[in-house]
Write an enzyme that holds these catalytic residues in place. Structure first.
Site, short mmCIF file in Angstrom:
data_model
loop_
_atom_site.label_atom_id
_atom_site.label_comp_id
_atom_site.label_asym_id
_atom_site.label_seq_id
_atom_site.Cartn_x
_atom_site.Cartn_y
_atom_site.Cartn_z
N ASP A 10 -29.07 44.02 56.94
CA ASP A 10 -30.42 43.52 57.10
C ASP A 10 -31.32 44.77 57.17
O ASP A 10 -30.84 45.87 57.45
CB ASP A 10 -30.48 42.71 58.41
CG ASP A 10 -31.89 42.29 58.73
OD1 ASP A 10 -32.57 41.74 57.85
OD2 ASP A 10 -32.32 42.52 59.88
N LEU A 11 -32.61 44.59 56.93
CA LEU A 11 -33.51 45.76 56.93
C LEU A 11 -34.27 45.90 58.25
O LEU A 11 -34.08 46.86 59.00
CB LEU A 11 -34.50 45.64 55.76
CG LEU A 11 -35.56 46.73 55.65
CD1 LEU A 11 -34.92 48.08 55.33
CD2 LEU A 11 -36.58 46.37 54.57
N ASP A 12 -35.13 44.89 58.50
CA ASP A 12 -36.03 44.97 59.67
C ASP A 12 -35.24 44.91 60.97
O ASP A 12 -34.57 43.92 61.24
CB ASP A 12 -37.02 43.80 59.64
CG ASP A 12 -37.92 43.84 58.40
OD1 ASP A 12 -38.53 44.88 58.17
OD2 ASP A 12 -38.00 42.83 57.68
N THR A 18 -39.10 48.08 61.86
CA THR A 18 -40.27 47.30 61.45
C THR A 18 -40.41 46.00 62.24
O THR A 18 -41.44 45.34 62.15
CB THR A 18 -40.18 46.94 59.95
OG1 THR A 18 -38.83 46.60 59.69
CG2 THR A 18 -40.62 48.08 59.08
N LYS A 46 -37.30 36.46 64.05
CA LYS A 46 -36.55 37.54 63.40
C LYS A 46 -35.62 36.99 62.33
O LYS A 46 -34.88 36.03 62.58
CB LYS A 46 -35.73 38.31 64.45
CG LYS A 46 -36.59 39.21 65.30
CD LYS A 46 -35.74 40.07 66.22
CE LYS A 46 -36.60 40.94 67.10
NZ LYS A 46 -35.80 41.60 68.14
N SER A 115 -32.10 41.26 52.87
CA SER A 115 -33.28 41.05 53.72
C SER A 115 -34.13 39.89 53.21
O SER A 115 -34.23 39.68 52.00
CB SER A 115 -34.13 42.33 53.71
OG SER A 115 -35.41 42.07 54.24
N ALA A 116 -34.76 39.18 54.14
CA ALA A 116 -35.65 38.08 53.75
C ALA A 116 -37.03 38.59 53.33
O ALA A 116 -37.85 37.84 52.84
CB ALA A 116 -35.82 37.13 54.93
N LYS A 146 -32.36 32.71 55.94
CA LYS A 146 -31.27 32.76 56.91
C LYS A 146 -31.59 31.69 57.97
O LYS A 146 -32.76 31.54 58.30
CB LYS A 146 -31.19 34.13 57.57
CG LYS A 146 -30.91 35.27 56.59
CD LYS A 146 -31.11 36.64 57.28
CE LYS A 146 -31.04 37.76 56.26
NZ LYS A 146 -31.37 39.08 56.81
N GLU A 170 -26.68 42.95 61.42
CA GLU A 170 -27.85 42.11 61.66
C GLU A 170 -28.39 42.25 63.08
O GLU A 170 -27.62 42.37 64.02
CB GLU A 170 -27.45 40.64 61.48
CG GLU A 170 -27.80 40.02 60.17
CD GLU A 170 -29.30 39.80 59.96
OE1 GLU A 170 -30.08 39.97 60.91
OE2 GLU A 170 -29.67 39.47 58.83
N ASP A 171 -29.72 42.17 63.23
CA ASP A 171 -30.31 42.18 64.57
C ASP A 171 -30.82 40.80 64.98
O ASP A 171 -31.35 40.65 66.07
CB ASP A 171 -31.46 43.18 64.66
CG ASP A 171 -32.68 42.71 63.88
OD1 ASP A 171 -32.50 42.16 62.77
OD2 ASP A 171 -33.81 42.87 64.37
#
Ligand code: G6P
Ligand code: MG
Length: 215
Positions: A10-12, A18, A46, A115-116, A146, A170-171
């Site tokens: 995942d990115l953020d 971010t 999130k 990432s979404a 997600k 993932e966060d």
């Protein structure tokens, strides 16, 4: 697990910090609309797509608005968010993320972004990480948010690996569920109480090693 062929990130909130900018922009919108929006409310946003996030936010504020207003509000939030991320530098890569990506590359493990966000490419460019990924799946390529597993299944497909050979980082609660729904092993990054459905949880990628995956 079986041999790890790929890691999907995942990115953020995993690679870059971010998540705080998303929160700031959503809170600013909520405040303009006349209600408060706490960090706790933000947890459920999130990993969730922009329009789905807006829906949750409006529920928190007890507001019902028409489609045209929804589009305008999502745009207002995104403009603030884009302003924040336009100033990002490689300094905002989260601790250990770049080093872990490099360790994976060194060991021959394939790497994808899952990432979404429709802003993922802007962010990866600003922090100079585009070349660290073999495949980039973002919000411009997916239609199901997600916890739907689409983003990770597309990643596995593009990397030409089986879901059972993938590890997801993932966060977000919704992201861990998406990984499980994809049949992938999941590593939660953050609070073990929030991420209790993950296979393992670490506080940041700085704590992450391939040994922790029994590799
Ligand atoms: C990520 C973030 C969410 C965000 C979503 C869409 O999954 O965790 O908070 O809403 O991407 O991002 P975008 O940049 O397209 O609004
Ligand atoms: Mg995230």
């Amino acid at each position: 697990m079986t041999k790890i062929e790929a890691c999907l990130f995942d990115l953020d909130g995993v690679i870059v910090d971010t998540a705080k900018y998303h929160y700031l922009a959503w809170r600013r919108l909520a405040n303009e609309l006349g209600f408060d929006f706490t960090q706790e409310h933000n947890e459920s946003l999130k990993g969730v797509s922009r329009m789905e996030s807006l829906k949750i936010l409006l529920q928190v504020g007890g507001l019902t608005v028409d489609e045209t207003s929804k589009i305008e509000m999502a745009e207002r939030k995104n403009n603030w968010y884009c302003e924040y991320i336009s100033k990002m530098t490689p300094d905002e890569i989260l601790p250990g993320a770049k080093e872990f990506l490099e360790e994976l590359r060194h060991k021959g493990i394939k790497i994808a972004l899952g990432s979404a966000s429709k802003n993922a490419m802007t962010i990866l460019n600003n922090v100079n990480l585009v070349n660290h990924f073999d495949a980039i799946i973002d919000g411009t390529k997916t239609s199901n948010a997600k916890p739907n597993p689409e983003v990770f299944l597309l990643g596995a497909k593009e990397l030409n690996v089986l879901p059972s050979e993938c590890v997801v980082f993932e966060d977000a609660r919704s992201g861990i569920e998406a990984a499980t729904n994809a049949g992938m092993y999941s590593v939660g990054i953050g609070d073990p109480l929030v991420l209790n459905k993950a296979n393992i949880v670490v506080s940041s990628l700085k704590e992450m090693t391939l040994e922790k995956l029994n590799y």
